[in-house]
Motif scaffolding. Structure first.
Motif, PDB file in Angstrom:
ATOM      1  N   ALA A 190      87.057 -37.942 -69.827  1.00 36.42           N
ATOM      2  CA  ALA A 190      87.855 -37.395 -68.727  1.00 36.42           C
ATOM      3  C   ALA A 190      87.610 -35.898 -68.588  1.00 36.42           C
ATOM      4  CB  ALA A 190      89.329 -37.666 -68.965  1.00 36.42           C
ATOM      5  N   ILE A 191      87.644 -35.179 -69.710  1.00 35.96           N
ATOM      6  CA  ILE A 191      87.461 -33.729 -69.628  1.00 35.96           C
ATOM      7  C   ILE A 191      86.012 -33.401 -69.265  1.00 35.96           C
ATOM      8  CG2 ILE A 191      87.667 -31.545 -70.876  1.00 35.96           C
ATOM      9  CD1 ILE A 191      89.875 -32.817 -72.499  1.00 35.96           C
ATOM     10  N   LEU A 192      85.057 -34.155 -69.814  1.00 35.10           N
ATOM     11  CA  LEU A 192      83.651 -33.913 -69.462  1.00 35.10           C
ATOM     12  C   LEU A 192      83.434 -34.098 -67.963  1.00 35.10           C
ATOM     13  CD1 LEU A 192      81.495 -35.602 -72.255  1.00 35.10           C
ATOM     14  CD2 LEU A 192      81.559 -33.200 -71.646  1.00 35.10           C
ATOM     15  N   LEU A 193      84.006 -35.176 -67.409  1.00 31.97           N
ATOM     16  CA  LEU A 193      83.812 -35.453 -65.980  1.00 31.97           C
ATOM     17  C   LEU A 193      84.470 -34.371 -65.132  1.00 31.97           C
ATOM     18  CD1 LEU A 193      84.302 -39.298 -66.184  1.00 31.97           C
ATOM     19  CD2 LEU A 193      82.267 -38.161 -65.291  1.00 31.97           C
ATOM     20  N   MET A 194      85.635 -33.890 -65.577  1.00 29.06           N
ATOM     21  CA  MET A 194      86.266 -32.818 -64.813  1.00 29.06           C
ATOM     22  C   MET A 194      85.478 -31.515 -64.952  1.00 29.06           C
ATOM     23  SD  MET A 194      88.449 -34.280 -63.107  1.00 29.06           S
ATOM     24  CE  MET A 194      89.141 -32.908 -62.202  1.00 29.06           C
ATOM     25  N   ASN A 195      84.817 -31.322 -66.108  1.00 24.96           N
ATOM     26  CA  ASN A 195      83.911 -30.182 -66.262  1.00 24.96           C
ATOM     27  C   ASN A 195      82.837 -30.210 -65.181  1.00 24.96           C
ATOM     28  OD1 ASN A 195      83.774 -30.037 -69.929  1.00 24.96           O
ATOM     29  ND2 ASN A 195      85.254 -29.258 -68.474  1.00 24.96           N
ATOM     30  N   LEU A 196      82.308 -31.415 -64.937  1.00 22.44           N
ATOM     31  CA  LEU A 196      81.267 -31.546 -63.916  1.00 22.44           C
ATOM     32  C   LEU A 196      81.813 -31.182 -62.539  1.00 22.44           C
ATOM     33  CD1 LEU A 196      79.500 -34.915 -64.792  1.00 22.44           C
ATOM     34  CD2 LEU A 196      79.006 -32.649 -65.630  1.00 22.44           C
ATOM     35  N   ALA A 197      83.083 -31.545 -62.302  1.00 20.97           N
ATOM     36  CA  ALA A 197      83.659 -31.313 -60.981  1.00 20.97           C
ATOM     37  C   ALA A 197      84.131 -29.870 -60.802  1.00 20.97           C
ATOM     38  CB  ALA A 197      84.827 -32.274 -60.759  1.00 20.97           C
ATOM     39  N   THR A 198      84.196 -29.106 -61.893  1.00 23.69           N
ATOM     40  CA  THR A 198      84.750 -27.757 -61.825  1.00 23.69           C
ATOM     41  C   THR A 198      84.093 -26.846 -60.781  1.00 23.69           C
ATOM     42  OG1 THR A 198      85.576 -27.837 -64.066  1.00 23.69           O
ATOM     43  CG2 THR A 198      85.160 -25.663 -63.167  1.00 23.69           C
ATOM     44  N   PRO A 199      82.741 -26.797 -60.706  1.00 29.42           N
ATOM     45  CA  PRO A 199      82.156 -25.929 -59.679  1.00 29.42           C
ATOM     46  C   PRO A 199      82.600 -26.308 -58.276  1.00 29.42           C
ATOM     47  CG  PRO A 199      80.478 -26.638 -61.225  1.00 29.42           C
ATOM     48  CD  PRO A 199      81.720 -27.406 -61.561  1.00 29.42           C
ATOM     49  N   LEU A 200      82.757 -27.611 -58.023  1.00 24.97           N
ATOM     50  CA  LEU A 200      83.184 -28.046 -56.691  1.00 24.97           C
ATOM     51  C   LEU A 200      84.646 -27.686 -56.458  1.00 24.97           C
ATOM     52  CD1 LEU A 200      81.434 -31.487 -56.188  1.00 24.97           C
ATOM     53  CD2 LEU A 200      80.720 -29.211 -55.478  1.00 24.97           C
ATOM     54  N   ILE A 201      85.484 -27.815 -57.486  1.00 22.23           N
ATOM     55  CA  ILE A 201      86.888 -27.419 -57.349  1.00 22.23           C
ATOM     56  C   ILE A 201      86.957 -25.935 -57.013  1.00 22.23           C
ATOM     57  CG2 ILE A 201      89.090 -27.127 -58.554  1.00 22.23           C
ATOM     58  CD1 ILE A 201      88.434 -29.559 -60.208  1.00 22.23           C
ATOM     59  N   ASP A 202      86.188 -25.139 -57.755  1.00 23.22           N
ATOM     60  CA  ASP A 202      86.188 -23.693 -57.501  1.00 23.22           C
ATOM     61  C   ASP A 202      85.675 -23.379 -56.105  1.00 23.22           C
ATOM     62  OD1 ASP A 202      87.360 -22.651 -59.685  1.00 23.22           O
ATOM     63  OD2 ASP A 202      85.508 -22.325 -60.799  1.00 23.22           O
ATOM     64  N   ARG A 203      84.785 -24.229 -55.611  1.00 19.03           N
ATOM     65  CA  ARG A 203      84.200 -23.988 -54.304  1.00 19.03           C
ATOM     66  C   ARG A 203      85.193 -24.265 -53.187  1.00 19.03           C
ATOM     67  NH1 ARG A 203      78.784 -24.167 -52.292  1.00 19.03           N
ATOM     68  NH2 ARG A 203      78.857 -24.630 -50.080  1.00 19.03           N
ATOM     69  N   PHE A 204      85.987 -25.338 -53.362  1.00 23.58           N
ATOM     70  CA  PHE A 204      86.844 -25.761 -52.255  1.00 23.58           C
ATOM     71  C   PHE A 204      88.300 -25.336 -52.395  1.00 23.58           C
ATOM     72  CE2 PHE A 204      83.258 -28.704 -51.870  1.00 23.58           C
ATOM     73  CZ  PHE A 204      82.901 -28.376 -50.574  1.00 23.58           C
ATOM     74  N   VAL A 205      88.743 -25.028 -53.605  1.00 19.35           N
ATOM     75  CA  VAL A 205      90.116 -24.575 -53.765  1.00 19.35           C
ATOM     76  C   VAL A 205      90.098 -23.056 -53.876  1.00 19.35           C
ATOM     77  CG1 VAL A 205      92.215 -24.770 -55.128  1.00 19.35           C
ATOM     78  CG2 VAL A 205      90.662 -26.689 -54.982  1.00 19.35           C
ATOM     79  N   VAL A 206      90.170 -22.417 -52.719  1.00 23.72           N
ATOM     80  CA  VAL A 206      90.105 -20.955 -52.695  1.00 23.72           C
ATOM     81  C   VAL A 206      91.481 -20.423 -52.313  1.00 23.72           C
ATOM     82  CG1 VAL A 206      88.941 -18.975 -51.680  1.00 23.72           C
ATOM     83  CG2 VAL A 206      87.715 -21.117 -51.974  1.00 23.72           C
ATOM     84  N   PRO A 207      92.028 -19.508 -53.091  1.00 27.22           N
ATOM     85  CA  PRO A 207      93.345 -18.994 -52.748  1.00 27.22           C
ATOM     86  C   PRO A 207      93.303 -18.230 -51.423  1.00 27.22           C
ATOM     87  CG  PRO A 207      92.422 -17.788 -54.597  1.00 27.22           C
ATOM     88  CD  PRO A 207      91.477 -18.886 -54.294  1.00 27.22           C
TER      89      PRO A 207
END
Lengths: 195, 327
Positions: free
Chosen positions: B290-307
């Motif tokens: 679960a944590i590894l897969l979320m690690n993979l998604a992290t760049p995309l989260i940072d890309r789309f969740v912008v304050p």
């Protein structure tokens, strides 16, 4: 139920990139930028889904009735090439910058082993036209998911000091390995319910 | 180092925090868990921890020497990786497993990309996923009975719990008197370390809270076989590796999102995938993946969740104001 199980297999449990290691050339070649990867995903989505439909129809109405199964590979490549041509014409006219960015990798979808693989697997699994199309769509969605995730990761490398010798393909392949290690976690998902 | 002139973007505020200081804090926070592991599983646990830590440090040193980069063993990040990997393994595991796992974690998951800060998956978890794929039997069956330290047969408490059986008292779970990996036995020790990190400001509360909250809620809803909304969320969180993962691995700076909102999504996502794998997947526990897969998604989260920045307006509103302002 069959729809869910084929979708799940295509996107997660037997993802073309991470579990079957198919379609890697475009995956590594086009994943340096998110937008281009998105464009490539669209192209693959279109080609894979409809090539699967037409290839399955080809199989059912021409190859099998005339006993021409030994021509399958050539016939399928022909079908895929036709769809790739369509995409090329369309992109050249509507999105020239994307067309340029995709470069050689767009016509290379013709020989993309993931696309041909999906069509071949349909025959092997005896999916027919309808489920074959679903399988093509699922496989393409899985491929797109993989390349979009990877593009996100690779975009960060631009701002980092990556060792010069490993830049490009070597590091991309190592990372693909690490990613497929993470995707191992999905193996056997919902196996007990879907069987 | 060749870089005499360091060019970075603003802000240029200096904080007294250093990599070394933060990593030292993490090491301190891991001490209770290690002590608990050694108390319950004795010398074997100590051997596993020492093997993985020494292997991590030595691989980092050797790799950096080999490629002629400055040696960064002194920043303690390799120590943290080694200890964390050791804590995810069962006590009776043959010692080559932690040694190979740590070497993989340091060299393949971190150093190849250029060292600390460039890796995209948590090295310790990548190491664990690697040894789990390479020696599945060693990593999922080499359990020891706590205190008596003889080889245990039978299912782990997590397995029994998933089948709907009773799994012992909460006190035993909290203290750690049960089967399991080194770091998943004593919940109190892990929590102690986690609270220390929170108080010191090393980790953000959002990831652990979102992660454990989602997991607890999911266990409450789906945790009891054959019945909805009757699971036991507390035992669902205490059993398995969720606590260790939530406080020490999901909060890794390099591989988790930078924005507060993104961190919440990261935690929720990890909780959902853990549930998915734990209850419907092939593996007994899903924290690693679960944590590894979320690690993979992290760049995309940072890309789309912008304050939203101060004074931000929605496009439509901005255009309307511009029109009216231009009268």
């Amino acid at each position: 139920m069959k729809f869910i199980s084929i979708m799940l297999a295509g996107v997660l449990t037997s993802n073309f990139i991470f579990m079957q290691y198919l379609g890697l050339c475009a995956f590594v070649g086009i994943s340096e930028q998110f937008e281009t990867a998105l464009g490539m995903s669209g192209a693959v989505l279109f080609v894979m889904t409809f090539a699967c439909t037409v290839a399955a129809a080809f199989e059912q109405f021409i190859l099998v009735p005339f006993g021409l199964q030994y021509l399958r590979t050539i016939a399928y490549i022909l079908v895929i090439a036709a769809f790739v041509q369509l995409v090329e014409i369309f992109l050249k006219k509507t999105a020239p910058s994307l067309y340029k960015a995709l470069g050689i990798y767009l016509p290379l979808i013709t020989t993309n082993c993931a696309v041909l693989g999906a069509a071949m697997l349909n025959v092997k699994n005896d999916y027919g036209i309808l489920w074959g199309t679903v399988n093509g769509l699922a496989g393409a969605l899985g491929w797109s998911l993989a390349i979009l995730i990877f593009a996100g990761i690779r975009e960060r490398w631009k701002f980092m000091k990556i060792p010069e010798v490993l830049k490009g393909f070597p590091l991309a392949l190592v990372s693909t390995g690490l990613m497929s290690l993470a995707f191992l976690g999905f193996s056997g998902l919902f196996k007990t319910i879907l069987k | 180092m060749t870089d005499r002139l360091l060019i970075t973007s603003s802000p240029h505020i200096r904080a007294p925090k250093t990599v070394r200081g933060i990593m030292l804090d993490v090491v301190i926070a891991l001490v209770p868990a290690c002590v608990a592991a050694v108390i319950f599983f004795g010398v074997k646990a100590l051997m596993v921890l020492v093997a993985s830590t020494v292997s991590a440090v030595v691989s980092e040193y050797l790799y950096e020497k080999a490629v002629k980069r400055p040696v960064t063993v002194g920043d303690f990040s390799a120590v943290v990786t080694g200890v964390l990997l050791g804590l995810t393994l069962p006590p009776g595991v043959p010692l080559y497993v932690p040694i190979v796992g740590s070497a993989f974690a340091i060299v393949i998951a971190k150093q190849i990309f250029g060292g600390l800060g460039t890796n995209f998956v948590n090295p310790a978890l990548a190491g664990r996923a690697f040894v789990l794929a390479a020696w599945p039997l060693h990593v999922t069956s080499a359990w020891l009975n706590p205190l008596t330290m003889d080889a245990a047969t039978g299912a782990t408490p997590l397995h029994a719990f998933k089948g709907g059986q009773a799994v012992g008292s909460l006190t035993d779970l909290l203290i750690g008197n049960r089967l399991g990996s080194l770091g998943e036995t004593s919940a109190v020790a892990i929590l102690l370390g986690g609270i220390y990190l929170l108080v010191r400001g090393v980790i953000d509360y959002r990831i652990p809270v979102a992660y454990l909250g989602t997991l607890g809620l999911g266990v409450f809803v789906f945790g009891k076989p054959g019945a909805l909304f009757q699971g036991d969320p507390l035992r669902g969180i205490l059993l398995g590796g969720a606590l260790l993962g939530a406080f020490f691995m999901a909060t890794d700076y390099v591989t988790s999102p930078v924005t507060p909102k993104g961190r919440t999504y990261f935690g929720i996502g990890a909780g959902l995938i853990t549930l998915l794998i734990r209850y419907w997947g092939d593996y007994p526990e899903g924290v690693t993946y679960a944590i590894l897969l979320m690690n993979l998604a992290t760049p995309l989260i940072d890309r789309f969740v912008v304050p939203k920045y101060y004074g931000y307006m929605h496009d439509v509103e901005a255009r309307r104001r511009a029109r009216e302002g231009g009268r």
